[in-house]
Enzyme design. Structure first.
Site, PDB file in Angstrom:
ATOM      1  N   ASP A  24      27.574  46.506  31.582  1.00 12.90           N
ATOM      2  CA  ASP A  24      27.995  45.526  32.220  1.00 12.90           C
ATOM      3  C   ASP A  24      29.453  45.749  32.570  1.00 12.90           C
ATOM      4  O   ASP A  24      30.330  44.757  32.589  1.00 12.90           O
ATOM      5  CB  ASP A  24      27.866  44.155  31.336  1.00 12.90           C
ATOM      6  CG  ASP A  24      26.680  43.730  31.099  1.00 12.90           C
ATOM      7  OD1 ASP A  24      25.669  44.258  31.725  1.00 12.90           O
ATOM      8  OD2 ASP A  24      26.357  42.599  30.285  1.00 12.90           O
ATOM      9  N   LYS A 129      20.040  42.457  34.465  1.00 17.05           N
ATOM     10  CA  LYS A 129      19.578  41.826  33.342  1.00 17.05           C
ATOM     11  C   LYS A 129      20.093  40.243  33.346  1.00 17.05           C
ATOM     12  O   LYS A 129      21.290  40.283  33.675  1.00 17.05           O
ATOM     13  CB  LYS A 129      19.959  42.335  31.855  1.00 17.05           C
ATOM     14  CG  LYS A 129      21.616  42.449  31.639  1.00 17.05           C
ATOM     15  CD  LYS A 129      21.641  43.106  30.352  1.00 17.05           C
ATOM     16  CE  LYS A 129      23.325  43.287  29.979  1.00 17.05           C
ATOM     17  NZ  LYS A 129      23.798  42.033  29.706  1.00 17.05           N
ATOM     18  N   VAL A 157      31.075  46.065  28.018  1.00 15.10           N
ATOM     19  CA  VAL A 157      31.791  44.955  27.499  1.00 15.10           C
ATOM     20  C   VAL A 157      30.723  43.896  27.451  1.00 15.10           C
ATOM     21  O   VAL A 157      29.766  44.016  28.299  1.00 15.10           O
ATOM     22  CB  VAL A 157      32.787  44.688  28.393  1.00 15.10           C
ATOM     23  CG1 VAL A 157      33.740  45.853  28.493  1.00 15.10           C
ATOM     24  CG2 VAL A 157      32.046  44.513  29.862  1.00 15.10           C
ATOM     25  N   CYS A 162      27.635  40.974  24.890  1.00 16.02           N
ATOM     26  CA  CYS A 162      26.454  42.021  25.341  1.00 16.02           C
ATOM     27  C   CYS A 162      26.260  43.203  24.666  1.00 16.02           C
ATOM     28  O   CYS A 162      24.991  43.824  24.579  1.00 16.02           O
ATOM     29  CB  CYS A 162      26.664  41.970  26.901  1.00 16.02           C
ATOM     30  SG  CYS A 162      26.454  40.729  27.893  1.00 16.02           S
TER      31      CYS A 162
HETATM   32  N1  TIU Z   1      28.466  41.293  29.362  1.00 14.37           N
HETATM   33  C1  TIU Z   1      29.086  40.270  28.626  1.00 14.37           C
HETATM   34  O1  TIU Z   1      29.494  40.456  27.523  1.00 14.37           O
HETATM   35  N2  TIU Z   1      28.771  38.874  29.282  1.00 14.37           N
HETATM   36  C2  TIU Z   1      29.551  38.036  28.602  1.00 14.37           C
HETATM   37  O2  TIU Z   1      29.538  36.858  29.139  1.00 14.37           O
HETATM   38  N3  TIU Z   1      30.724  38.264  27.795  1.00 14.37           N
HETATM   39  C3  TIU Z   1      31.650  37.463  27.429  1.00 14.37           C
HETATM   40  O3  TIU Z   1      32.593  38.031  26.516  1.00 14.37           O
HETATM   41  N4  TIU Z   1      31.999  36.423  27.939  1.00 14.37           N
END
Ligand code: TIU
Length: 217
Positions: A24, A129, A157, A162
């Site tokens: 992500d 996803k 991240v 995630c």
């Molecule tokens: N990719 C991921 O971690 N999605 C999130 O929404 N993360 C947050 O920390 N908000």
């Protein structure tokens, strides 16, 4: 075999059965005006991961090793977005609303795509996803099976959302996961530290942790 000086113990992986999973690294999380900022977060917190991960991807590709990218997001009609996710909290903009980089967290929009610095190259799969984990409602398991992948180096991240969900899902499916500490990021410094500690605690309850610079490629 390559052995990495990792927490809580050395992590060894075979180059023919290991992939780098990049989670992500999207504009929606790393740049202003996207989903991350709409949740009240300071996107600058995540941007320190970009340099180390870009450097590591250069080395990984030079060794002809596979990279799989993921993106979190939803269909334009939001049919794959549960109401609980759509309406939770009080963001200034919700999933699907128009933002400066297009509709927030919607597939096909500019903000949903991966940042230029870490753009996939030809042949690298991009797994879309709808959830936090990369296995839920995706083709990731099939991709790994087809490639004979049994170990994952994990970057991306956010660390406690995630990345954690994916590493937990992977661990339950029998994959050995090394989380690259300098290549994963959180909006919250304390969650970054504790998130990594949680993975390596209890003898490596979910996996191993090391900086990317510790991987001797
Ligand atoms: N990719 C991921 O971690 N999605 C999130 O929404 N993360 C947050 O920390 N908000």
């Amino acid at each position: 075999m390559i052995t990495v000086d990792a927490r809580p113990a050395p992590f060894s992986f075979a180059t023919d059965s290991t992939a780098l999973l990049v989670i992500d690294m999207q504009r929606d999380f790393l740049e202003p005006g996207g989903f991350g900022e709409s949740l009240g977060n300071d996107v600058a917190q995540l941007r320190r991961t970009i340099g180390p991960l870009a450097d590591f991807m250069v080395k990984w590709r030079a060794a002809a090793l596979p990279i799989i990218h993921t993106r979190e997001g939803h269909r334009p009609d939001l049919s794959d977005c549960p109401p609980a996710k759509l309406t939770r909290g009080k963001p200034s903009m919700r999933i699907g609303d128009p933002g400066p980089k297009g509709r927030i967290l919607i597939r096909g929009e500019y903000g949903h795509d991966i940042i230029d610095e870490l753009a996939p190259i030809d042949g690298e799969p991009v797994v879309d996803k709808p959830g936090k984990g990369a296995f839920y409602a995706t083709e990731l398991q099939d991709l790994l099976d087809q490639g004979g992948i049994t170990s994952l180096l994990v970057a991306g991240v956010t660390t406690e959302v995630c990345v954690h969900t994916t590493v937990r899902e992977a661990n339950d499916r029998g994959y050995e996961c090394l989380v690259l500490a300098d290549c994963v990021g959180s909006y919250f410094p304390e969650f970054q530290r504790v998130g990594l500690d949680m993975i390596a605690a209890q003898g490596g309850i979910f996996g191993w942790v090391a900086d990317s610079t510790s991987v001797p490629l």
